[in-house]
Design a protein around this motif. Sequence first.
Motif, short mmCIF file in Angstrom:
data_model
loop_
_atom_site.label_atom_id
_atom_site.label_comp_id
_atom_site.label_asym_id
_atom_site.label_seq_id
_atom_site.Cartn_x
_atom_site.Cartn_y
_atom_site.Cartn_z
N GLU A 1 0.81 -1.14 -0.05
CA GLU A 1 0.07 0.05 0.00
C GLU A 1 0.88 1.16 0.00
OE1 GLU A 1 -3.90 1.96 2.28
OE2 GLU A 1 -3.09 -0.41 2.86
N SER A 2 1.96 1.32 0.73
CA SER A 2 2.84 2.55 0.79
C SER A 2 3.85 2.31 -0.10
CB SER A 2 3.14 2.87 2.37
OG SER A 2 4.11 1.68 2.55
N GLY A 3 4.30 0.98 -0.43
CA GLY A 3 5.39 0.91 -1.35
C GLY A 3 6.75 0.83 -0.50
N LEU A 4 6.71 1.04 0.72
CA LEU A 4 7.97 0.99 1.47
C LEU A 4 8.40 -0.30 1.76
CD1 LEU A 4 7.49 3.80 4.33
CD2 LEU A 4 8.98 3.75 2.10
N GLU A 5 9.63 -0.28 1.91
CA GLU A 5 10.23 -1.73 2.18
C GLU A 5 11.52 -1.42 3.48
OE1 GLU A 5 11.39 -5.23 -0.49
OE2 GLU A 5 13.40 -4.01 -0.59
N MET A 6 11.62 -2.06 4.35
CA MET A 6 12.45 -2.06 5.39
C MET A 6 13.35 -3.26 5.53
SD MET A 6 11.57 -1.79 9.60
CE MET A 6 11.37 -3.38 9.62
N GLU A 7 14.56 -3.10 5.39
CA GLU A 7 15.84 -4.06 5.30
C GLU A 7 16.47 -4.18 6.73
OE1 GLU A 7 19.41 -5.04 2.83
OE2 GLU A 7 17.79 -5.78 1.93
N LEU A 8 16.50 -4.96 7.55
CA LEU A 8 17.19 -5.19 8.84
C LEU A 8 18.41 -5.75 8.61
CD1 LEU A 8 15.49 -5.83 12.28
CD2 LEU A 8 17.56 -7.02 11.58
N HIS A 9 19.48 -5.04 9.21
CA HIS A 9 20.63 -5.77 9.28
C HIS A 9 21.42 -5.76 10.71
CE1 HIS A 9 22.22 -5.49 4.74
NE2 HIS A 9 20.97 -5.12 4.90
N THR A 10 22.04 -6.57 11.11
CA THR A 10 22.31 -6.84 12.54
C THR A 10 23.55 -7.55 12.65
OG1 THR A 10 21.52 -7.13 14.75
CG2 THR A 10 20.97 -8.79 13.19
#
Length: 345
Positions: free
Chosen positions: A260-269
Amino acid sequence: MSINTKPWGRTPYREDVLLFTMENSSGCKVRISTYGAALIGLEIPAADRLVDVVLGYDSLEEYMADGNYMGATVGRVAGRISNAAFELDGRKYQLDRNEGNNHLHGGKYGFNRRNWEVLALNDESNSPSLTFELHCKDGMGGYPGNVRIETTFTLSGTTLSIIHSAECDSPTPLNLTSHPYFNLNGDGQQIDGHELKILSAKSPQLNDSLIPDGQIIDLCGSEADFTAFTPLGKTPQDRYFILDNEESPLVPAAVARCNESGLEMELHTNQPGLQLYTADGVAKGTRGKKGCKYGPRCGLCIEPMGYPDAVNRKEFPSVILNPGERYHHSTEYRFRNYKAAPENN
């Protein structure tokens, strides 16, 4: 100024709480409170609007009454400790029981209930940063040893970095995490349509109290298999995933996205695993920011940390910090637009 500071009330102990807002030249904005070293808001430019991707509350009073660890820094030990007890160097330590017979997220007065001190500000235009400090005394919550913790938030481009570091004066368990509830559509509505990918299918087997029994299982083909992008659906998730990350620098661990927003969140740790929690314990009708109503599955928590109940499982990597060692926990949340958001008809 890329960092703004304002008073945000007082704790029952007459401590002054501050609310910081950091902005950068990429159009991102993050709000952080000294109370709980909590992430209050995180605004990221999407294709057609600015989205606050972190759930929370409008007032300090709501954070002080919160039982969901909304946005908080969690410790001394994140996750569950079975029977709220452990042994270290031949001595048994009894902790707070705050989830049935078990200890969860540092107990009744964990780091989420503390007002942190401001240690440093860096007002760089595209990478402002803020460092908090907390002194935790020997015996607090039942834990041994004096511990000094630093937590640094840096907003660089469209990436939020959180680094926890600590030192102690005697051996003690330490396993920190940050506990933001993400909703990439920004409205606190159910996240069933969010898609998630986790770079792991290994998990400790859990008993009915969500305590590991020491066995490691393969999740491939199960409802907890997120090795490919999978809609979160309606199945509750509260499970630890083991990453292939043995004392490594930052590695990719998970990706969440919202059509819906077109946002992607990639998590690195740099942590050995992460806890996935789909907010199924948030009470229906909980009042959130800007009049939003939260409830079960309003957000997605992806919490990098050491193994749960590691203090009682010798087969798990140790979470004991010793004098002369420095605890270092680094996580980055990298945001991007992965496709154009659909037009409103």
